[in-house]
Design an enzyme around this catalytic site. Structure first.
Site, short mmCIF file in Angstrom:
data_model
loop_
_atom_site.label_atom_id
_atom_site.label_comp_id
_atom_site.label_asym_id
_atom_site.label_seq_id
_atom_site.Cartn_x
_atom_site.Cartn_y
_atom_site.Cartn_z
N ARG A 223 0.84 -1.19 0.00
CA ARG A 223 0.00 0.00 0.00
C ARG A 223 0.88 1.25 0.00
O ARG A 223 1.96 1.26 0.61
CB ARG A 223 -0.88 0.05 1.26
N HIS A 271 -0.90 0.04 -9.43
CA HIS A 271 -1.62 -0.83 -8.50
C HIS A 271 -2.23 -2.04 -9.23
O HIS A 271 -3.45 -2.25 -9.20
CB HIS A 271 -2.70 -0.05 -7.73
P1 NAP Z 1 -1.44 -11.33 5.47
O1 NAP Z 1 -1.52 -12.77 5.10
O2 NAP Z 1 -2.35 -10.81 6.53
O3 NAP Z 1 0.06 -11.02 5.84
C1 NAP Z 1 0.47 -9.84 6.45
C2 NAP Z 1 1.83 -10.08 7.10
O4 NAP Z 1 2.32 -8.86 7.63
C3 NAP Z 1 1.77 -11.08 8.25
O5 NAP Z 1 2.89 -11.93 8.18
C4 NAP Z 1 1.89 -10.18 9.50
O6 NAP Z 1 2.52 -10.81 10.61
C5 NAP Z 1 2.77 -9.09 8.97
N1 NAP Z 1 2.63 -7.84 9.73
C6 NAP Z 1 1.51 -7.13 9.98
N2 NAP Z 1 1.80 -6.02 10.68
C7 NAP Z 1 3.13 -6.05 10.90
C8 NAP Z 1 4.05 -5.19 11.55
N3 NAP Z 1 3.63 -4.07 12.16
N4 NAP Z 1 5.35 -5.53 11.58
C9 NAP Z 1 5.77 -6.67 10.99
N5 NAP Z 1 4.96 -7.53 10.33
C10 NAP Z 1 3.66 -7.22 10.28
O7 NAP Z 1 -1.70 -10.43 4.18
P2 NAP Z 1 -1.45 -10.79 2.64
O8 NAP Z 1 -2.60 -11.54 2.10
O9 NAP Z 1 -0.10 -11.37 2.51
O10 NAP Z 1 -1.50 -9.33 2.00
C11 NAP Z 1 -0.60 -8.31 2.39
C12 NAP Z 1 -1.04 -6.96 1.84
O11 NAP Z 1 -0.78 -6.91 0.44
C13 NAP Z 1 -2.53 -6.67 1.94
O12 NAP Z 1 -2.87 -6.20 3.21
C14 NAP Z 1 -2.74 -5.62 0.85
O13 NAP Z 1 -2.65 -4.33 1.39
C15 NAP Z 1 -1.57 -5.86 -0.11
N6 NAP Z 1 -2.03 -6.26 -1.45
C16 NAP Z 1 -1.66 -5.50 -2.51
C17 NAP Z 1 -2.05 -5.86 -3.79
C18 NAP Z 1 -1.63 -5.09 -5.00
O14 NAP Z 1 -2.14 -5.34 -6.10
N7 NAP Z 1 -0.71 -4.16 -4.89
C19 NAP Z 1 -2.82 -7.02 -3.97
C20 NAP Z 1 -3.18 -7.78 -2.86
C21 NAP Z 1 -2.76 -7.38 -1.59
P3 NAP Z 1 1.84 -12.06 11.38
O15 NAP Z 1 1.78 -13.17 10.35
O16 NAP Z 1 2.77 -12.38 12.46
O17 NAP Z 1 0.49 -11.60 11.81
C1 GLV Z 2 -5.46 -5.19 -3.63
O1 GLV Z 2 -4.81 -4.19 -3.47
C2 GLV Z 2 -5.96 -6.03 -2.59
O2 GLV Z 2 -5.90 -5.66 -1.41
O3 GLV Z 2 -6.47 -7.11 -2.93
#
Ligand code: NAP
Ligand code: GLV
Length: 308
Positions: A223, A271
């Protein structure tokens, strides 16, 4: 009992088809044409207007149309106690991990240099064609771990950083505030896949960069919330960072006069790192909707207090 989709800036045609395919007996309405609001028990949202969910007195489930839920939680009038679920999908992980691999390769194989050389008609064979990469993934959850596994399989040294320590074969993992500095010292490519929470706001800033090895390359596909754009540009210009590959921005669409448009060491995409597939998402949402109606456990429920 009906579902409402609230996504004012999205083309919903593929979503409507996908919901019909998932279960054609469902009553799916598109905001603001909601009909009797007391019939709505599930809201499917992407960027819903703040306060719009308060119109539904019988709301039992809120579904994000993507992986992130920051767009849901920022609503100051979010109804209390209603569970929130998000999308976790193989297709999302496939695209995101491929995006991260591409960004790493762009840097590793010096495509930024060769792009500039081409423009200047320079044929530079003697320079080293590869940058040694030790990659750290900050935010080592669903998407981060898949990117880590792919990079590891390609032969890179990979490190993971998250709130709680993970265990992934061949990847050294760090966690918590205490682990951050040691994590940063291992790497020269930083990939951000953190969720947007109050703790992670502006985390990609000059203090963090000062703690990293000089010349670290930054990739942010999470983000814009995480980025302090001026600090990134300053850090590139003074050599603290060697460049940046950014998919996300604090304001999207990126304003026309933003300095990264012109910066030669910043590669940007709009994005698109990983876009939700409506077919996969509608199927999951409908499954969660039916689980909610049957009083069964929900999948991919987020923790409101944690913010992700
Ligand atoms: P997720 O499975 O919830 O993983 C988030 C990770 O971040 C977890 O390992 C969590 O730790 C860690 N975390 C959270 N807060 C933290 C902090 N303060 N310090 C250190 N580590 C921290 O989420 P995901 O599915 O992988 O997705 C991640 C993000 O990608 C989404 O929230 C979204 O904003 C972004 N995204 C972007 C796109 C795009 O097209 N650009 C698409 C999809 C998603 P724990 O495991 O220990 O809880
Ligand atoms: C995209 O940014 C998502 O959060 O799926």
């Amino acid at each position: 009992m009906s579902i409402v989709i609230i996504a004012p800036n999205k083309d919903l045609s593929r979503w409507i088809t996908a919901f019909n395919k998932a279960d054609e007996s469902l009553d799916v309405r598109i905001w603001p044409e909601t009909g009797d609001q007391s019939e709505i028990t599930c809201a499917v949202v992407w960027g819903h207007p703040a306060g719009s969910l308060t119109a539904f007195p019988n709301l039992k489930l809120i579904c994000s149309m993507g992986a992130g839920v920051d767009h849901v939680l920022k609503d100051p009038e979010l109804p209390d106690g209603v569970p929130i679920v998000r999308i976790v999908d193989e297709g999302l992980s496939f695209s995101m991990s491929n995006y991260v691999v591409s960004a790493v390769m762009y840097h590793h194989r010096r495509f930024d240099k060769y792009l500039a050389d081409k423009k200047a008609h320079i044929w530079d064979q003697p320079s080293p064609p590869e940058v040694d990469c030790r990659i750290g993934i900050m935010g080592f959850g669903v998407l981060g771990q898949e990117a880590g596994r792919k990079l590891k399989a390609l032969g890179f040294e990979v490190f993971g950083y998250s709130n709680s320590r993970k265990s992934v074969d061949g990847i050294k993992c760090f966690a918590g505030e205490d682990g951050l500095s040691t994590f940063l010292k291992q790497i020269n490519v930083l990939v951000c896949l953190l969720p947007a929470t109050p703790e992670t706001k502006g985390i990609l800033n000059r203090r963090l960069f000062a703690d990293m090895n000089r010349g670290t390359y930054l990739i942010n596909a999470a983000r814009g919330h995480h980025q302090v754009a001026n600090d990134i540009i300053e850090a590139i210009d003074n050599g603290m960072l060697s460049g940046a590959f950014l998919d996300v921005f604090e304001n999207e669409p990126l304003p026309k006069d933003h300095p990264v448009w012109e910066h030669p060491k910043v590669f940007i995409t709009p994005h698109i790192a990983s876009i939700t597939n409506p077919d996969a998402a509608a199927y999951q949402i409908v499954a969660n909707y039916k689980a909610m109606l049957a009083g069964q456990p929900l999948k991919n429920k987020i923790d409101r207090d944690r913010g992700y």
